[in-house]
Design a protein around this motif. Structure first.
Motif, mmCIF file in Angstrom:
data_model
loop_
_atom_site.group_PDB
_atom_site.id
_atom_site.type_symbol
_atom_site.label_atom_id
_atom_site.label_comp_id
_atom_site.label_asym_id
_atom_site.label_seq_id
_atom_site.Cartn_x
_atom_site.Cartn_y
_atom_site.Cartn_z
ATOM 1 N N LYS A 112 41.754 43.684 31.819
ATOM 2 C CA LYS A 112 41.584 42.790 32.962
ATOM 3 C C LYS A 112 41.536 41.344 32.466
ATOM 4 O O LYS A 112 40.910 41.043 31.452
ATOM 5 N N LEU A 113 42.199 40.442 33.179
ATOM 6 C CA LEU A 113 42.215 39.043 32.776
ATOM 7 C C LEU A 113 40.834 38.418 32.933
ATOM 8 O O LEU A 113 40.060 38.785 33.814
ATOM 9 N N SER A 114 40.532 37.470 32.062
ATOM 10 C CA SER A 114 39.294 36.718 32.156
ATOM 11 C C SER A 114 39.635 35.242 32.169
ATOM 12 O O SER A 114 40.756 34.838 31.851
ATOM 13 N N LYS A 115 38.645 34.419 32.507
ATOM 14 C CA LYS A 115 38.889 32.982 32.573
ATOM 15 C C LYS A 115 39.092 32.358 31.200
ATOM 16 O O LYS A 115 39.478 31.205 31.094
ATOM 17 N N SER A 116 38.845 33.123 30.149
ATOM 18 C CA SER A 116 39.126 32.642 28.797
ATOM 19 C C SER A 116 40.554 32.967 28.363
ATOM 20 O O SER A 116 40.967 32.597 27.269
ATOM 21 N N LEU A 158 44.796 45.147 39.682
ATOM 22 C CA LEU A 158 44.431 44.005 38.854
ATOM 23 C C LEU A 158 45.614 43.590 37.984
ATOM 24 O O LEU A 158 46.386 44.445 37.534
ATOM 25 N N ILE A 159 45.755 42.307 37.789
ATOM 26 C CA ILE A 159 46.748 41.807 36.847
ATOM 27 C C ILE A 159 46.129 41.894 35.452
ATOM 28 O O ILE A 159 45.026 41.394 35.219
ATOM 29 N N ARG A 160 46.823 42.535 34.522
ATOM 30 C CA ARG A 160 46.257 42.781 33.192
ATOM 31 C C ARG A 160 47.105 42.103 32.112
ATOM 32 O O ARG A 160 48.266 41.769 32.335
ATOM 33 N N ASP A 161 46.486 41.939 30.940
ATOM 34 C CA ASP A 161 47.209 41.341 29.827
ATOM 35 C C ASP A 161 48.061 42.397 29.132
ATOM 36 O O ASP A 161 48.106 43.562 29.551
ATOM 37 N N LEU A 178 41.281 28.970 36.958
ATOM 38 C CA LEU A 178 41.942 30.120 37.570
ATOM 39 C C LEU A 178 43.070 30.642 36.680
ATOM 40 O O LEU A 178 43.765 29.886 36.015
ATOM 41 N N HIS A 179 43.247 31.974 36.706
ATOM 42 C CA HIS A 179 44.334 32.615 35.959
ATOM 43 C C HIS A 179 45.234 33.387 36.920
ATOM 44 O O HIS A 179 45.068 33.317 38.162
ATOM 45 N N LEU A 180 46.191 34.105 36.374
ATOM 46 C CA LEU A 180 47.161 34.820 37.201
ATOM 47 C C LEU A 180 46.508 35.840 38.137
ATOM 48 O O LEU A 180 46.988 36.073 39.240
ATOM 49 N N ASP A 229 38.378 45.971 40.901
ATOM 50 C CA ASP A 229 37.140 45.933 40.124
ATOM 51 C C ASP A 229 35.913 45.834 41.015
ATOM 52 O O ASP A 229 34.791 46.100 40.561
ATOM 53 N N LEU A 230 36.098 45.487 42.290
ATOM 54 C CA LEU A 230 34.979 45.412 43.234
ATOM 55 C C LEU A 230 34.970 46.574 44.216
ATOM 56 O O LEU A 230 34.148 46.589 45.146
ATOM 57 N N PHE A 231 35.844 47.547 44.004
ATOM 58 C CA PHE A 231 35.937 48.676 44.934
ATOM 59 C C PHE A 231 34.596 49.394 45.067
ATOM 60 O O PHE A 231 34.094 49.624 46.174
ATOM 61 N N HIS A 232 33.977 49.771 43.952
ATOM 62 C CA HIS A 232 32.740 50.543 44.015
ATOM 63 C C HIS A 232 31.567 49.713 44.518
ATOM 64 O O HIS A 232 30.630 50.255 45.122
#
Length: 290
Positions: A260-264, A252-255, A16-18, A225-228
């Motif tokens: 958009k943040l990813s699990k990497s 969304l929390i972004r870098d 999990l990330h922020l 990101d799941l709105f549509h």
């Protein structure tokens, strides 16, 4: 009157990330504010990417940031029969068909179509299904399946939309273009979406609709990101006779680059932040909740 039901539904395919922390905390806070219930669902239908150690880490990280949830936890891999039943209902309505093209074949078909002009994309930017599997005879479909040819089960979007009237949903949050209130659904924008594959009797779209209904979820709090994708979910809810929750899509929390943040994204991972001295209170501040 039954208390409202919320859920946080991560996939155990990474740490999990922020961004996950923000969504989980929003669900937790909303449940407390509304005297409601918070459920945890593990979306582990992707057997190739989901791993037990990531599931264990989800429980540990959520508990560390102060989130409590009801037991038992619903693990999708333990409920495949529920998704199969929903798929069978859609099949009985004549709304599902097998498509046998591989991803590489689909890419080639799209390239051929685009030689004559742009090929339509779905809201996520992926090309709509360009194949002709709907025109295959029943005998040819049976032959291909019996031969072991891989396939995806797709929703006949035109036929599905023809069975329902205009669909909307109640948006308590905000879409990417500031949509709120009564939002019209446009499932046709997604084309003939995949509902299942030969080896897996469900997809994200199908399982999330089935799970939310079976768990009595009344308010879905999730990222923009799941709105549509909500348009597809509203269509499936209507076809399956399932209730429609209200929706609260959040930012969304972004870098630092605005992505958009990813699990990497190890720099925003809860494990890494905790090891570096972060506290649950500082996590809340980092995502803008305190």
């Amino acid at each position: 009157m039954a208390p409202p039901v919320f859920r946080f539904a991560p996939s155990p395919n990474g740490l999990l990330h922020l961004g996950h922390a923000y969504s989980a905390l929003l669900n937790f806070d909303r449940a407390r504010e509304a005297d409601g219930r918070l459920l945890l669902r593990i979306e582990d239908i992707d057997a190739t990417r989901c791993r037990p150690e990531f599931e264990t880490a989800i429980y540990e990280d959520l508990a560390w940031i102060g989130i409590a949830w009801e037991a038992p936890v619903r693990r999708q891999s333990e409920h495949l029969a529920d998704y199969r039943a929903a798929l069978d209902k859609l099949s009985a309505l004549g709304l599902v068909y097998p498509a046998f093209e591989s991803r590489a074949e689909i890419a080639r078909l799209v390239a051929v179509r685009e030689a004559g002009g742009p090929w339509p994309r779905d809201p996520d930017g992926a090309p709509l299904y360009p194949g002709n599997a709907k025109s295959l005879s029943a005998g040819e479909r049976t032959r291909l399946i019996a031969s072991g040819t891989p396939y995806a089960l797709r929703l006949d979007m035109a036929a599905a939309c023809g069975r329902v009237g205009g669909l909307t949903w109640n948006e308590l949050g905000e879409g990417p273009d500031e949509e709120r209130g009564t939002v019209p659904a446009h499932p046709e924008a997604w084309g003939d979406v995949i509902l299942a594959r030969k080896e897996t009797p469900t997809s994200y779209h199908l399982s999330v609709v089935v799970d939310d209904a079976l768990q009595g979820v009344s308010e879905v709090v999730r990222g923009q990101d799941l709105f549509h994708a909500t348009s597809v979910h509203r269509l499936l809810q209507e076809l399956l006779g399932r209730p429609a929750p209200t929706y609260r899509h959040h930012k969304l929390i972004r870098d630092v680059a605005g992505r958009k943040l990813s699990k990497s994204s190890r720099s925003t991972g809860l494990r890494e932040l905790r090891a570096a001295g972060a506290t649950p209170a500082s996590i809340r501040r980092l995502v803008g909740l305190d």
